[in-house]
Design a protein around this motif. Structure first.
Motif, PDB file in Angstrom:
ATOM      1  N   VAL A   1     -13.127   0.520  12.825  1.00  0.00           N
ATOM      2  CA  VAL A   1     -12.678   0.776  11.463  1.00  0.00           C
ATOM      3  C   VAL A   1     -11.169   0.995  11.478  1.00  0.00           C
ATOM      4  O   VAL A   1     -10.662   1.795  12.254  1.00  0.00           O
ATOM      5  CB  VAL A   1     -13.391   2.015  10.870  1.00  0.00           C
ATOM      6  N   TYR A   2     -10.470   0.270  10.629  1.00  0.00           N
ATOM      7  CA  TYR A   2      -9.030   0.403  10.520  1.00  0.00           C
ATOM      8  C   TYR A   2      -8.680   0.986   9.159  1.00  0.00           C
ATOM      9  O   TYR A   2      -9.191   0.539   8.134  1.00  0.00           O
ATOM     10  CB  TYR A   2      -8.336  -0.955  10.661  1.00  0.00           C
ATOM     11  N   ASP A   3      -7.786   1.935   9.146  1.00  0.00           N
ATOM     12  CA  ASP A   3      -7.273   2.510   7.911  1.00  0.00           C
ATOM     13  C   ASP A   3      -6.137   1.608   7.429  1.00  0.00           C
ATOM     14  O   ASP A   3      -5.125   1.460   8.101  1.00  0.00           O
ATOM     15  CB  ASP A   3      -6.761   3.925   8.170  1.00  0.00           C
ATOM     16  N   VAL A   4      -6.326   0.981   6.267  1.00  0.00           N
ATOM     17  CA  VAL A   4      -5.285   0.123   5.709  1.00  0.00           C
ATOM     18  C   VAL A   4      -4.749   0.713   4.403  1.00  0.00           C
ATOM     19  O   VAL A   4      -4.184   0.013   3.577  1.00  0.00           O
ATOM     20  CB  VAL A   4      -5.773  -1.331   5.501  1.00  0.00           C
ATOM     21  N   SER A   5      -4.907   2.011   4.251  1.00  0.00           N
ATOM     22  CA  SER A   5      -4.382   2.683   3.062  1.00  0.00           C
ATOM     23  C   SER A   5      -2.871   2.838   3.196  1.00  0.00           C
ATOM     24  O   SER A   5      -2.284   2.565   4.241  1.00  0.00           O
ATOM     25  CB  SER A   5      -5.030   4.060   2.892  1.00  0.00           C
TER      26      SER A   5
ATOM     27  N   ALA B   1      -1.761   4.891   6.211  1.00  0.00           N
ATOM     28  CA  ALA B   1      -2.044   4.423   7.571  1.00  0.00           C
ATOM     29  C   ALA B   1      -0.752   4.255   8.362  1.00  0.00           C
ATOM     30  O   ALA B   1       0.347   4.224   7.816  1.00  0.00           O
ATOM     31  CB  ALA B   1      -2.794   3.104   7.514  1.00  0.00           C
ATOM     32  N   VAL B   2      -0.893   4.121   9.668  1.00  0.00           N
ATOM     33  CA  VAL B   2       0.259   3.907  10.551  1.00  0.00           C
ATOM     34  C   VAL B   2       0.616   2.415  10.584  1.00  0.00           C
ATOM     35  O   VAL B   2      -0.194   1.562  10.228  1.00  0.00           O
ATOM     36  CB  VAL B   2      -0.022   4.426  11.977  1.00  0.00           C
ATOM     37  N   LEU B   3       1.842   2.126  11.018  1.00  0.00           N
ATOM     38  CA  LEU B   3       2.257   0.733  11.183  1.00  0.00           C
ATOM     39  C   LEU B   3       1.357   0.026  12.176  1.00  0.00           C
ATOM     40  O   LEU B   3       0.946   0.649  13.142  1.00  0.00           O
ATOM     41  CB  LEU B   3       3.693   0.684  11.711  1.00  0.00           C
ATOM     42  N   PRO B   4       1.032  -1.191  12.024  1.00  0.00           N
ATOM     43  CA  PRO B   4       1.379  -2.097  10.940  1.00  0.00           C
ATOM     44  C   PRO B   4       0.328  -2.110   9.826  1.00  0.00           C
ATOM     45  O   PRO B   4       0.445  -2.875   8.885  1.00  0.00           O
ATOM     46  CB  PRO B   4       1.408  -3.458  11.638  1.00  0.00           C
ATOM     47  N   TYR B   5      -0.684  -1.249   9.930  1.00  0.00           N
ATOM     48  CA  TYR B   5      -1.836  -1.352   9.032  1.00  0.00           C
ATOM     49  C   TYR B   5      -1.539  -0.949   7.593  1.00  0.00           C
ATOM     50  O   TYR B   5      -2.162  -1.459   6.675  1.00  0.00           O
ATOM     51  CB  TYR B   5      -3.016  -0.543   9.590  1.00  0.00           C
TER      52      TYR B   5
ATOM     53  N   LEU C   1      -0.568  -1.008  -2.267  1.00  0.00           N
ATOM     54  CA  LEU C   1       0.556  -0.197  -2.718  1.00  0.00           C
ATOM     55  C   LEU C   1       1.835  -0.476  -1.921  1.00  0.00           C
ATOM     56  O   LEU C   1       2.898   0.009  -2.265  1.00  0.00           O
ATOM     57  CB  LEU C   1       0.205   1.287  -2.614  1.00  0.00           C
ATOM     58  N   TRP C   2       1.732  -1.243  -0.845  1.00  0.00           N
ATOM     59  CA  TRP C   2       2.901  -1.567  -0.031  1.00  0.00           C
ATOM     60  C   TRP C   2       3.809  -2.525  -0.814  1.00  0.00           C
ATOM     61  O   TRP C   2       3.357  -3.523  -1.360  1.00  0.00           O
ATOM     62  CB  TRP C   2       2.465  -2.215   1.283  1.00  0.00           C
ATOM     63  N   PRO C   3       5.107  -2.254  -0.912  1.00  0.00           N
ATOM     64  CA  PRO C   3       5.999  -3.103  -1.711  1.00  0.00           C
ATOM     65  C   PRO C   3       6.388  -4.409  -0.999  1.00  0.00           C
ATOM     66  O   PRO C   3       7.406  -4.486  -0.319  1.00  0.00           O
ATOM     67  CB  PRO C   3       7.219  -2.207  -1.933  1.00  0.00           C
ATOM     68  N   HIS C   4       5.573  -5.433  -1.137  1.00  0.00           N
ATOM     69  CA  HIS C   4       5.847  -6.723  -0.504  1.00  0.00           C
ATOM     70  C   HIS C   4       6.979  -7.468  -1.201  1.00  0.00           C
ATOM     71  O   HIS C   4       7.837  -8.039  -0.560  1.00  0.00           O
ATOM     72  CB  HIS C   4       4.590  -7.603  -0.514  1.00  0.00           C
ATOM     73  N   GLY C   5       6.939  -7.480  -2.518  1.00  0.00           N
ATOM     74  CA  GLY C   5       7.965  -8.175  -3.300  1.00  0.00           C
ATOM     75  C   GLY C   5       7.687  -9.662  -3.438  1.00  0.00           C
ATOM     76  O   GLY C   5       7.009 -10.265  -2.615  1.00  0.00           O
ATOM     77  N   GLY C   6       8.183 -10.225  -4.526  1.00  0.00           N
ATOM     78  CA  GLY C   6       8.075 -11.666  -4.744  1.00  0.00           C
ATOM     79  C   GLY C   6       6.691 -12.159  -5.118  1.00  0.00           C
ATOM     80  O   GLY C   6       6.408 -13.344  -4.962  1.00  0.00           O
TER      81      GLY C   6
END
Length: 53
Positions: free
Chosen positions: A7-11, A14-18, A24-29
């Motif tokens: 199980v990976y936390d992708v909230s 979570a820690v990098l890189p997850y 909610l991560w600001p990817h942009g574009g």
């Protein structure tokens, strides 16, 4: 859940890189449907909110 499952936390907590997989991560574009030449920073939220994030 299977016994050997991983199980990976992708909230956003979570820690990098997850945490970069969080909506909610600001990817942009990110193009907004029906709005020519308008992009969003994040994928979560309404189109109007996303333009200003």
């Amino acid at each position: 859940m299977p016994r050997h499952a991983i199980v990976y936390d992708v909230s956003s907590d979570a820690v990098l890189p997850y945490h970069t997989l969080s909506p909610l991560w600001p990817h942009g574009g990110i193009p907004l449907p029906g709005m020519t030449d308008v992009t969003a920073t994040r994928s979560r939220g309404s189109a109007r909110e996303s333009v200003w994030l």
